[in-house]
Design a protein around this motif. Sequence first.
Motif, short mmCIF file in Angstrom:
data_model
loop_
_atom_site.label_atom_id
_atom_site.label_comp_id
_atom_site.label_asym_id
_atom_site.label_seq_id
_atom_site.Cartn_x
_atom_site.Cartn_y
_atom_site.Cartn_z
N LEU A 1 126.48 -13.65 65.36
CA LEU A 1 125.41 -13.26 66.28
C LEU A 1 124.56 -12.15 65.66
O LEU A 1 123.35 -12.09 65.86
N GLY A 2 125.20 -11.28 64.89
CA GLY A 2 124.45 -10.28 64.15
C GLY A 2 123.62 -10.91 63.05
O GLY A 2 122.45 -10.56 62.84
N ASP A 3 124.21 -11.88 62.32
CA ASP A 3 123.47 -12.58 61.27
C ASP A 3 122.25 -13.30 61.83
O ASP A 3 121.21 -13.40 61.15
N LEU A 4 122.37 -13.79 63.03
CA LEU A 4 121.28 -14.50 63.68
C LEU A 4 120.22 -13.57 64.26
O LEU A 4 119.23 -14.02 64.83
N GLY A 5 120.44 -12.27 64.11
CA GLY A 5 119.45 -11.29 64.57
C GLY A 5 119.51 -11.02 66.06
O GLY A 5 118.53 -10.55 66.64
N LEU A 6 120.64 -11.31 66.69
CA LEU A 6 120.75 -11.17 68.14
C LEU A 6 121.53 -9.93 68.57
O LEU A 6 121.40 -9.49 69.71
N VAL A 7 122.36 -9.40 67.71
CA VAL A 7 123.22 -8.26 68.06
C VAL A 7 122.91 -7.09 67.14
O VAL A 7 122.85 -7.24 65.92
N ARG A 8 122.76 -5.93 67.76
CA ARG A 8 122.44 -4.70 67.03
C ARG A 8 123.69 -4.00 66.51
O ARG A 8 123.74 -3.54 65.37
N SER A 9 124.71 -3.87 67.37
CA SER A 9 125.92 -3.14 67.01
C SER A 9 127.04 -3.49 67.98
O SER A 9 126.82 -4.18 68.98
N VAL A 10 128.23 -3.01 67.66
CA VAL A 10 129.42 -3.28 68.47
C VAL A 10 130.09 -1.96 68.84
O VAL A 10 130.22 -1.06 68.01
N ILE A 11 130.49 -1.86 70.10
CA ILE A 11 131.37 -0.78 70.55
C ILE A 11 132.68 -1.43 70.95
O ILE A 11 132.68 -2.34 71.79
N THR A 12 133.78 -1.03 70.35
CA THR A 12 135.06 -1.65 70.70
C THR A 12 136.05 -0.61 71.18
O THR A 12 136.11 0.51 70.68
N GLN A 13 136.81 -1.00 72.20
CA GLN A 13 137.94 -0.18 72.67
C GLN A 13 139.18 -0.42 71.82
O GLN A 13 140.15 0.32 71.92
N ASN A 14 139.16 -1.47 71.02
CA ASN A 14 140.34 -1.89 70.28
C ASN A 14 140.60 -0.98 69.07
O ASN A 14 139.67 -0.49 68.44
N VAL A 15 141.86 -0.82 68.75
CA VAL A 15 142.26 0.04 67.63
C VAL A 15 142.84 -0.77 66.47
O VAL A 15 143.46 -0.22 65.57
N ASP A 16 142.61 -2.10 66.48
CA ASP A 16 143.19 -2.98 65.47
C ASP A 16 142.35 -3.13 64.21
O ASP A 16 142.78 -3.77 63.25
N SER A 17 141.14 -2.61 64.20
CA SER A 17 140.22 -2.66 63.05
C SER A 17 139.73 -4.07 62.72
O SER A 17 139.15 -4.29 61.66
N PHE A 18 139.90 -5.02 63.63
CA PHE A 18 139.46 -6.39 63.35
C PHE A 18 137.94 -6.51 63.29
O PHE A 18 137.41 -7.31 62.52
N HIS A 19 137.25 -5.74 64.12
CA HIS A 19 135.78 -5.82 64.08
C HIS A 19 135.22 -5.36 62.74
O HIS A 19 134.44 -6.09 62.12
N PRO A 20 135.54 -4.17 62.24
CA PRO A 20 135.00 -3.79 60.93
C PRO A 20 135.44 -4.70 59.80
O PRO A 20 134.72 -4.85 58.80
N LYS A 21 136.60 -5.34 59.94
CA LYS A 21 137.04 -6.30 58.92
C LYS A 21 136.19 -7.56 58.97
O LYS A 21 135.82 -8.13 57.94
N ALA A 22 135.88 -8.04 60.17
CA ALA A 22 135.15 -9.30 60.33
C ALA A 22 133.67 -9.14 60.01
O ALA A 22 133.04 -10.07 59.50
#
Length: 399
Positions: A123-144
């Motif tokens: 969704l970010g690649d498609l120009g639709l998402v600016r950034s992510v705020i996550t409550q999760n502590v698993d680090s999966f978002h920065p990895k992905a």
Amino acid sequence: MRKPYMRIPYTDILASPTIIPQTATTISGAIAALQEFFGATSAKSSPSTVVLTGAGISVASGLADYRGPNGTYRVNKTYRPIYYSEFLQNHEARKRYWARSFLGWTTLLKGKPNAGHYAVKHLGDLGLVRSVITQNVDSFHPKAHPQLPTIELHGYLRSCVCTSCHEELPRDTFQHELARLNPAWAVFLQEILASGALDTENPDERRARGLKTNPDGDVDLPDAPYTTFRYPACPRCLTSPPAIADGSPAKVEVDTDGAWMPTSTAGILKPAVTMFGENIRVPIKAAAEQAIENAGSLLVLGTSLATYSAWRLAKRAKDRGIPIAIVNLGGVRGEETFFADLDPSQKGSQGARIELSTDELLPALVEQLRQSSNIKVAAEGHGHSPEQHGASVFKDMMS
């Protein structure tokens, strides 16, 4: 066990949601609603949607959520996380915490981002998402999606941080030190990994695989009880003790093997996460608020918004009058707040409430959206199921 220092919010089942629009009960209907949602702000020159995620988006990676149908608060009614003040003040509580965390860390290392995380990237690649705020502590978002900015609201388990000097230490380095200081536990960890006992949250299944647990879910290990568990001191404080309030140096003492001793007045390492009763770091809080201020819309994924730190961000978005879409299995805290004033005839441009799994819906949404885009979405190797990585990991690492 002492009584909790503060009430854990919303551990009971939340009210079922009202689906908005009414056609969003199926994958195709939900995709149509989210296309309308993104279409409302996509005409802008830069992506304006901020994504806010919770534990539900990591369930497909094998991690337990908290308030879902099979979440930690449902499966283990006696579960409670450790509180920040308890961790700071109680040497025995820290022993128990680090012993359980020692068992859970290897399972977390096996966990990987799932299709939902990669869909957010696309969704970010498609120009639709600016950034992510996550409550999760698993680090999966920065990895992905390392190129798509992620604000980790509640910190991360990949590091430890000193409560005195605030120096960070990689969690895998800390894990090696725990193994060195606790050889009996290290052997036990290898045995239970081989048995598969950590691959389930169910106490009966754990017991059947050779892992004995007490009624509150603790590991029962007679030959190496929690009271014997040792943990290292902060290396920086050990070599350069920080000053205390009166300006004199703190005392950091270790035994002959390098384990922190309770005669110390500094050098306690904690996970680099925000514990219950601990304040979110001021820069992180400010960055999350600014992200909402700059957003043209908010997409909430896999969270009941039960924690106030997340709910207040969604409420801030609502107060700004921007569209909000929520995708979550199960109810959401005070969700009528976000949708009560929507035009009943709107199709998603003003907001949407969808009750489908993110790992099923989001990839399908991306595929539909990319058909009208020149950006090619690379295939990721997901292939994750809860059985692969162990749904108990956060129960063992956060309690």
